[in-house]
Write an enzyme that holds these catalytic residues in place. Structure first.
Site, PDB file in Angstrom:
ATOM      1  N   HIS A 253       0.862  -1.197   0.000  1.00 40.94           N
ATOM      2  CA  HIS A 253       0.000   0.000   0.000  1.00 40.94           C
ATOM      3  C   HIS A 253       0.895   1.243   0.000  1.00 40.94           C
ATOM      4  CE1 HIS A 253      -2.819   3.042   1.338  1.00 40.94           C
ATOM      5  NE2 HIS A 253      -3.777   2.233   0.924  1.00 40.94           N
TER       6      HIS A 253
ATOM      7  N   GLU B 216      -3.929   1.792  -7.449  1.00 40.47           N
ATOM      8  CA  GLU B 216      -4.261   2.910  -6.559  1.00 40.47           C
ATOM      9  C   GLU B 216      -3.330   4.081  -6.866  1.00 40.47           C
ATOM     10  OE1 GLU B 216      -6.524   1.549  -2.797  1.00 40.47           O
ATOM     11  OE2 GLU B 216      -4.405   1.711  -2.346  1.00 40.47           O
TER      12      GLU B 216
END
Ligand code: PGA
Length: 260
Positions: free
Chosen positions: A94, A166
């Site tokens: 992430h 993302e």
């Protein structure tokens, strides 16, 4: 047809009691949908109590991170091995981990490999930041992140990896600009193209691709409708039960529209 995957990344929010309350509220609002897979990613501490509370026909669990060694003298870490019976997925790479905790491409690669070794599907997050985007470097960044992260896997193992695109600039933490579904679609194509080059068309077709970055109940359908989109990784909006159940509902409506 594959299930649509909706993942709620709660980040460093909600203690055990708060998490339990949110699950109760979600449980009241979300029906069992065989074609939607709803995954909750609470803090490490909350995984165990939630595993006892959740209706497994409705929810699965993910960890937000884990360490790539299976056991040993690594004070403060939790391994993929320890998560085996608890989490179906682990979020890996992430952008908050890459940026705040300095996770390198190689660390992300080792975590992806550890996940596969322990029979857990990694949700591999990739995406360019706003400077890279401005410099037209999206393709290179995606290529570098993907190539390194998957480099120790066989084509068969690559099929188990979920890739979440993302863009850093679209994540609420880092600006929360709204990405256009058309632009997301272009990057999905790049991702499938890279996987196909490296692992062949079977792996590329099998890859589940998610979109993440400021997804909410209003914007979800636009991303989920992208050709080949396998679901969404949701941060902020997953902490709000109206929003999160709205996203699941949007996924359900799209599936059934597609079938009709
Ligand atoms: P956001 O976060 O939905 O709050 O932008 C997404 C993520 O960080 O995975």
């Amino acid at each position: 047809m594959k299930q649509t995957l909706i993942v709620g990344n709660w980040k460093m929010n909600l203690n055990t009691q708060q998490a339990s309350l949110l699950v109760k509220r979600l449980d009241d609002r979300i029906a069992i949908h065989r074609d939607i897979e709803v995954v909750l990613a609470p803090s490490m501490l909350v995984l165990q109590p939630l595993s006892l509370q959740i209706d497994r026909r409705k929810f699965r669990l993910a960890a937000q991170n884990a360490f790539y060694k299976d056991e040993g003298a690594y004070t403060g870490e939790v391994s993929f091995t320890m998560l085996r019976d608890l989490a179906h997925y682990v979020i890996v790479g992430h952008s908050e981990r890459r940026i705040y905790f300095h996770e390198t491409l190689e660390v992300v690669r080792d975590k992806v490999q550890a996940a596969i070794r322990n029979n857990i599907s990694p949700i591999l997050c990739i995406g360019e930041n706003k400077h890279e985007r401005a410099a037209n470097e999206t393709k290179r960044v995606i290529h570098d992140q993907l190539t390194t992260a998957l480099s120790n896997l066989t084509a068969e193992e690559v099929e188990k990896v979920v890739v979440a695109y993302e863009p850093v600039w679209a994540i609420s933490t880092f600006g929360g600009e709204i990405a256009k579904p058309d632009d997301v679609q272009k990057v999905f194509k790049m991702i499938r193209g890279h996987i196909s080059e490296l692992y062949g068309s079977k792996a590329s077709k099998a890859a589940r691709l998610l979109y993440g970055g400021s997804v909410n109940a209003d914007t979800a359908a636009g991303y989920l409708a992208i050709d080949g989109c396998g679901g969404a990784l949701v941060g902020n909006a997953s902490l709000n039960y109206h929003q999160f159940s709205g996203i699941v509902e949007a996924a359900y409506r799209l599936k059934h529209k597609a079938k009709a």
